[in-house]
Scaffold this motif. Sequence first.
Motif, PDB file in Angstrom:
ATOM      1  N   ILE A 134       0.841  -1.198   0.000  1.00  0.00           N
ATOM      2  CA  ILE A 134       0.000   0.000   0.000  1.00  0.00           C
ATOM      3  C   ILE A 134       0.877   1.249   0.000  1.00  0.00           C
ATOM      4  CG2 ILE A 134      -1.902  -1.154   1.186  1.00  0.00           C
ATOM      5  CD1 ILE A 134      -1.006   0.590   3.697  1.00  0.00           C
ATOM      6  N   THR A 135       0.237   2.378  -0.265  1.00  0.00           N
ATOM      7  CA  THR A 135       0.922   3.667  -0.234  1.00  0.00           C
ATOM      8  C   THR A 135       0.370   4.494   0.914  1.00  0.00           C
ATOM      9  OG1 THR A 135       1.240   3.619  -2.621  1.00  0.00           O
ATOM     10  CG2 THR A 135       1.392   5.769  -1.559  1.00  0.00           C
ATOM     11  N   VAL A 136       1.267   5.093   1.673  1.00  0.00           N
ATOM     12  CA  VAL A 136       0.886   6.077   2.682  1.00  0.00           C
ATOM     13  C   VAL A 136       1.505   7.407   2.264  1.00  0.00           C
ATOM     14  CG1 VAL A 136       0.617   4.417   4.550  1.00  0.00           C
ATOM     15  CG2 VAL A 136       2.808   5.521   4.212  1.00  0.00           C
ATOM     16  N   SER A 137       0.776   8.497   2.511  1.00  0.00           N
ATOM     17  CA  SER A 137       1.299   9.796   2.080  1.00  0.00           C
ATOM     18  C   SER A 137       0.870  10.906   3.023  1.00  0.00           C
ATOM     19  CB  SER A 137       0.832  10.124   0.663  1.00  0.00           C
ATOM     20  OG  SER A 137      -0.570  10.251   0.621  1.00  0.00           O
ATOM     21  N   ALA A 138       1.689  11.943   3.049  1.00  0.00           N
ATOM     22  CA  ALA A 138       1.342  13.214   3.682  1.00  0.00           C
ATOM     23  C   ALA A 138       0.915  14.117   2.547  1.00  0.00           C
ATOM     24  CB  ALA A 138       2.531  13.791   4.419  1.00  0.00           C
ATOM     25  N   THR A 139      -0.347  14.523   2.579  1.00  0.00           N
ATOM     26  CA  THR A 139      -0.923  15.312   1.500  1.00  0.00           C
ATOM     27  C   THR A 139      -1.220  16.716   2.009  1.00  0.00           C
ATOM     28  OG1 THR A 139      -1.906  13.321   0.558  1.00  0.00           O
ATOM     29  CG2 THR A 139      -2.833  15.415  -0.139  1.00  0.00           C
ATOM     30  N   ALA A 140      -0.792  17.700   1.245  1.00  0.00           N
ATOM     31  CA  ALA A 140      -0.998  19.093   1.625  1.00  0.00           C
ATOM     32  C   ALA A 140      -1.837  19.792   0.564  1.00  0.00           C
ATOM     33  CB  ALA A 140       0.344  19.793   1.778  1.00  0.00           C
ATOM     34  N   ASN A 141      -2.664  20.736   1.023  1.00  0.00           N
ATOM     35  CA  ASN A 141      -3.433  21.584   0.123  1.00  0.00           C
ATOM     36  C   ASN A 141      -3.325  23.013   0.642  1.00  0.00           C
ATOM     37  OD1 ASN A 141      -5.348  23.027  -1.349  1.00  0.00           O
ATOM     38  ND2 ASN A 141      -6.721  21.274  -1.497  1.00  0.00           N
ATOM     39  N   ALA A 142      -2.449  23.782   0.008  1.00  0.00           N
ATOM     40  CA  ALA A 142      -2.283  25.196   0.340  1.00  0.00           C
ATOM     41  C   ALA A 142      -3.146  25.984  -0.637  1.00  0.00           C
ATOM     42  CB  ALA A 142      -0.815  25.590   0.226  1.00  0.00           C
ATOM     43  N   ALA A 143      -4.216  26.578  -0.142  1.00  0.00           N
ATOM     44  CA  ALA A 143      -5.198  27.206  -1.020  1.00  0.00           C
ATOM     45  C   ALA A 143      -4.665  28.440  -1.736  1.00  0.00           C
ATOM     46  CB  ALA A 143      -6.442  27.580  -0.223  1.00  0.00           C
ATOM     47  N   THR A 144      -3.726  29.158  -1.122  1.00  0.00           N
ATOM     48  CA  THR A 144      -3.336  30.463  -1.657  1.00  0.00           C
ATOM     49  C   THR A 144      -1.880  30.532  -2.120  1.00  0.00           C
ATOM     50  OG1 THR A 144      -4.956  31.450  -0.164  1.00  0.00           O
ATOM     51  CG2 THR A 144      -3.348  32.941  -1.161  1.00  0.00           C
ATOM     52  N   ALA A 145      -0.943  30.077  -1.284  1.00  0.00           N
ATOM     53  CA  ALA A 145       0.483  30.216  -1.606  1.00  0.00           C
ATOM     54  C   ALA A 145       1.214  28.909  -1.335  1.00  0.00           C
ATOM     55  CB  ALA A 145       1.110  31.343  -0.783  1.00  0.00           C
ATOM     56  N   ILE A 146       2.160  28.563  -2.190  1.00  0.00           N
ATOM     57  CA  ILE A 146       2.868  27.285  -2.040  1.00  0.00           C
ATOM     58  C   ILE A 146       3.729  27.250  -0.781  1.00  0.00           C
ATOM     59  CG2 ILE A 146       2.844  26.785  -4.509  1.00  0.00           C
ATOM     60  CD1 ILE A 146       5.812  27.570  -4.586  1.00  0.00           C
ATOM     61  N   THR A 147       4.036  28.383  -0.205  1.00  0.00           N
ATOM     62  CA  THR A 147       4.846  28.432   1.014  1.00  0.00           C
ATOM     63  C   THR A 147       4.005  28.326   2.292  1.00  0.00           C
ATOM     64  OG1 THR A 147       4.760  30.841   0.942  1.00  0.00           O
ATOM     65  CG2 THR A 147       6.683  29.769  -0.083  1.00  0.00           C
ATOM     66  N   ASP A 148       2.686  28.154   2.173  1.00  0.00           N
ATOM     67  CA  ASP A 148       1.819  28.115   3.354  1.00  0.00           C
ATOM     68  C   ASP A 148       1.967  26.850   4.196  1.00  0.00           C
ATOM     69  OD1 ASP A 148       0.800  30.620   2.971  1.00  0.00           O
ATOM     70  OD2 ASP A 148      -1.121  29.962   2.149  1.00  0.00           O
ATOM     71  N   ILE A 149       2.383  25.746   3.568  1.00  0.00           N
ATOM     72  CA  ILE A 149       2.587  24.495   4.306  1.00  0.00           C
ATOM     73  C   ILE A 149       3.975  23.977   3.972  1.00  0.00           C
ATOM     74  CG2 ILE A 149       1.792  22.133   4.707  1.00  0.00           C
ATOM     75  CD1 ILE A 149      -0.955  22.987   3.648  1.00  0.00           C
ATOM     76  N   GLN A 150       4.772  23.793   5.009  1.00  0.00           N
ATOM     77  CA  GLN A 150       6.113  23.235   4.827  1.00  0.00           C
ATOM     78  C   GLN A 150       6.205  21.950   5.636  1.00  0.00           C
ATOM     79  OE1 GLN A 150       9.029  26.233   5.855  1.00  0.00           O
ATOM     80  NE2 GLN A 150       7.665  27.835   5.134  1.00  0.00           N
ATOM     81  N   ILE A 151       6.271  20.826   4.940  1.00  0.00           N
ATOM     82  CA  ILE A 151       6.483  19.549   5.620  1.00  0.00           C
ATOM     83  C   ILE A 151       7.978  19.292   5.583  1.00  0.00           C
ATOM     84  CG2 ILE A 151       5.994  17.087   5.672  1.00  0.00           C
ATOM     85  CD1 ILE A 151       3.331  17.680   4.331  1.00  0.00           C
ATOM     86  N   GLN A 152       8.586  19.259   6.774  1.00  0.00           N
ATOM     87  CA  GLN A 152      10.038  19.230   6.868  1.00  0.00           C
ATOM     88  C   GLN A 152      10.613  17.837   7.078  1.00  0.00           C
ATOM     89  OE1 GLN A 152       9.944  22.063  10.004  1.00  0.00           O
ATOM     90  NE2 GLN A 152      10.236  23.800   8.634  1.00  0.00           N
ATOM     91  N   ALA A 153       9.817  16.925   7.629  1.00  0.00           N
ATOM     92  CA  ALA A 153      10.323  15.574   7.887  1.00  0.00           C
ATOM     93  C   ALA A 153       9.174  14.584   7.893  1.00  0.00           C
ATOM     94  CB  ALA A 153      11.038  15.524   9.237  1.00  0.00           C
ATOM     95  N   ALA A 154       9.485  13.349   7.521  1.00  0.00           N
ATOM     96  CA  ALA A 154       8.490  12.273   7.550  1.00  0.00           C
ATOM     97  C   ALA A 154       9.211  10.961   7.826  1.00  0.00           C
ATOM     98  CB  ALA A 154       7.752  12.189   6.211  1.00  0.00           C
ATOM     99  N   TYR A 155       8.535  10.065   8.545  1.00  0.00           N
ATOM    100  CA  TYR A 155       9.127   8.750   8.768  1.00  0.00           C
ATOM    101  C   TYR A 155       8.060   7.684   8.960  1.00  0.00           C
ATOM    102  CZ  TYR A 155       8.358   8.880  13.860  1.00  0.00           C
ATOM    103  OH  TYR A 155       7.792   8.929  15.112  1.00  0.00           O
ATOM    104  N   ILE A 156       8.463   6.452   8.689  1.00  0.00           N
ATOM    105  CA  ILE A 156       7.663   5.254   8.943  1.00  0.00           C
ATOM    106  C   ILE A 156       8.399   4.430   9.997  1.00  0.00           C
ATOM    107  CG2 ILE A 156       6.822   3.074   7.963  1.00  0.00           C
ATOM    108  CD1 ILE A 156       5.333   5.331   6.759  1.00  0.00           C
ATOM    109  N   GLN A 157       7.679   3.986  11.020  1.00  0.00           N
ATOM    110  CA  GLN A 157       8.276   3.134  12.049  1.00  0.00           C
ATOM    111  C   GLN A 157       7.482   1.843  12.135  1.00  0.00           C
ATOM    112  OE1 GLN A 157       8.312   4.845  15.964  1.00  0.00           O
ATOM    113  NE2 GLN A 157       9.054   2.975  16.907  1.00  0.00           N
ATOM    114  N   PRO A 158       8.090   0.705  11.809  1.00  0.00           N
ATOM    115  CA  PRO A 158       7.382  -0.571  11.958  1.00  0.00           C
ATOM    116  C   PRO A 158       7.128  -0.877  13.439  1.00  0.00           C
ATOM    117  CG  PRO A 158       9.375  -0.823  10.639  1.00  0.00           C
ATOM    118  CD  PRO A 158       9.415   0.535  11.257  1.00  0.00           C
ATOM    119  N   LEU A 159       5.995  -1.501  13.723  1.00  0.00           N
ATOM    120  CA  LEU A 159       5.654  -1.941  15.070  1.00  0.00           C
ATOM    121  C   LEU A 159       5.533  -3.447  15.051  1.00  0.00           C
ATOM    122  CD1 LEU A 159       2.922   0.724  15.882  1.00  0.00           C
ATOM    123  CD2 LEU A 159       5.302   0.719  16.640  1.00  0.00           C
ATOM    124  N   LYS A 160       6.477  -4.123  15.657  1.00  0.00           N
ATOM    125  CA  LYS A 160       6.504  -5.581  15.651  1.00  0.00           C
ATOM    126  C   LYS A 160       6.597  -6.119  17.058  1.00  0.00           C
ATOM    127  CE  LYS A 160       7.602  -6.566  11.099  1.00  0.00           C
ATOM    128  NZ  LYS A 160       7.339  -7.734  10.351  1.00  0.00           N
TER     129      LYS A 160
END
Length: 134
Positions: free
Chosen positions: A108-134
């Motif tokens: 499957i695909t997991v994603s962080a999705t952003a929708n900045a209605a006015t300016a592309i600089t309105d949302i800054q995603i700086q880091a993302a990670y996946i951590q398995p839980l076993k």
Amino acid sequence: VSATGADEAVFQFDIDLAEFSLNEGFIFEVSGLFAANSNTKTLKLVVDGNTTVTNATTTAPNNDYFVARVTVLKANKYAMSNGYILLEGIAADTYGSMDVNLDWNSIITVSATANAATAITDIQIQAAYIQPLK
């Protein structure tokens, strides 16, 4: 974010669900900043096409650092997901819990999705990670 007015997957990962047994799963977390203005900003954590977490305050989350997180665990019938978005590390903007119908023998695909209605600089995603839980 590279465009305005539409959902855009800023970070995206593929996960092989066949690697998980019952009561195992993963955490998906992103962090970033909503710009200091009154523009509408929407952030979503999407798991296999299902929006599991989204910010409740879309009109003018103003100059707020955020952490968005969802935990997905394999259950007997469906996946259980719990998630939240924290603004400034302390204020829970949203919290969600839902069953997600996933094929645990697929990728499957997991994603962080952003929708900045006015300016592309309105949302800054700086880091993302996946951590398995076993």
